[in-house]
Design an enzyme around this catalytic site. Sequence first.
Site, PDB file in Angstrom:
ATOM      1  N   HIS A  39      22.207  46.705  48.471  1.00 28.84           N
ATOM      2  CA  HIS A  39      21.009  47.387  48.961  1.00 28.84           C
ATOM      3  C   HIS A  39      21.236  47.732  50.424  1.00 28.84           C
ATOM      4  CE1 HIS A  39      16.893  48.350  49.956  1.00 28.84           C
ATOM      5  NE2 HIS A  39      16.594  48.311  48.671  1.00 28.84           N
ATOM      6  N   ARG A  83      22.981  52.747  40.767  1.00 28.10           N
ATOM      7  CA  ARG A  83      21.629  52.759  40.213  1.00 28.10           C
ATOM      8  C   ARG A  83      20.655  53.477  41.137  1.00 28.10           C
ATOM      9  NH1 ARG A  83      17.052  49.676  40.923  1.00 28.10           N
ATOM     10  NH2 ARG A  83      18.099  48.148  42.246  1.00 28.10           N
TER      11      ARG A  83
END
Length: 498
Positions: free
Chosen positions: A220, A361
């Site tokens: 992230h 993703r």
Amino acid sequence: MRILVIGSGLAGINAALLASEFADVTLLSKGPLDQTNTQRAQGGIAAAVAALDNPRLHADDTIRAGAGLCDPDVVHALTADGPDAIERLRRLGVEFDRDASGTIALATEGAHSAPRVLHAGGDRTGVHIQSALVARLAESDVEVRTEVTVSDLIVEAGRCVGAITSGREALLADAVLLATGGAGALYRTTTNPANATGDGMSLAFRAGAVVRDPEFVQFHPTALVGADSAFLISEALRGDGAVLLDAAGERFMLTLHPDAELAPRSVVARAITETMRRDGADHVMIDISHLDADYLRRRFPGVYRGALDRGHDITVGPIPVAPAAHYHMGGVYTDVDGRTTVPGLYAAGECASTGAHGANRVASNSLLEAAVFSSRATNAICDEQAAASPPGSEIQTLHWRLEGCAPSLERLQETMNDLVGISRRENTLREALERFDAWAALPMGSDEPSLPLATLSGRLIAEAALQRTESRGSHLRLDFPEEDPAWQRHSHWQLARE
């Protein structure tokens, strides 16, 4: 019919509730029911529920961000089933936020071309979903057992027929569903809970199932990294206008991607990493303080409080962030109905590799994947469908000794962080694999029941990362910095049977 569900996030509980309508179900949770990645999800869940949106647009965005490795049929199944998945969550008791007119509020996040991210409690979507599911679970006939670690699957005559716990208890079942979540806790710096150590991938691999794309670990881009752990700074902040600043206080994403801060996660994480390296810094800054303070506290209560507890106030100025291990695109190879290559064994959620995410993703597709494919897997179990066909591309067989493990979880996390992290090179990956080989020769001596599985998951990630000699999506090789068309394919791995 008896069904064993291993895992207690959205995928596991949703499957258990559905399966309880036609079978006797036991759900095993490695920790408490609130220690899941679902619980920690901040931003929301993406689905094409708006009048001006549609599943095909959602699919196009997902495929565009997947760096050439999305399975289009799986992506279209994901996005087409999305609105029904949202409606099921609402029936289960999840109340999504609404705007002043009473319409469900939708946010925009990275790589999405339209507002389609539903959220609950501002940035506490995961808490609301998990609590609703746990409440329905308590009302159901599902047998729930917490603090249970599964050490192995039981395979007889090529079929999975149950599992063995770390306490050496054998639990037999007609079907086993793996919903064990991700692998972020293999890394020292992660947004995941401590029990997210890739157990499902290793359990399936040991049972003879095919594993796909373990090298793709998504970092992230924005985590507030402290002495104890990384605290996620939701992508929803960037969706609301937060900007990223370098050491000189300048925005750096404007010149790197047309979508700037809303570029795909792999692009943003890589840009932050390179900016940190250029500036000799251990972080960049994210700033959303130009928005009204009361609005920020109301819209992002979890981020506001979490950052404040760590000494930073998002309402008054920039705060430091850096990438942290967050999501595993790889995992147990499944078809669109959650079937693995071993009869009787299914997988759903983050531990599965459906092909929906490709190499990177899209934000807020993870909760949707868990909801959609756990439902599809349960339907497949009900219909007693056969195992998935093996993938069409080449499968690498590994002749590995499965004995031994890392001396400690801390030693494993250090190895993954330092040698198999966001930026990879051949020499560091080979050093990591040398450690894994040495650990395989050691006698089992740890009192951590899931450490052998965690070690195996780390080894799979390192091996696959070494073999993929290119940079694609979340996989960044500093010695092979470009995409290679020859590598526009999945990697498949299976334990060799003598």
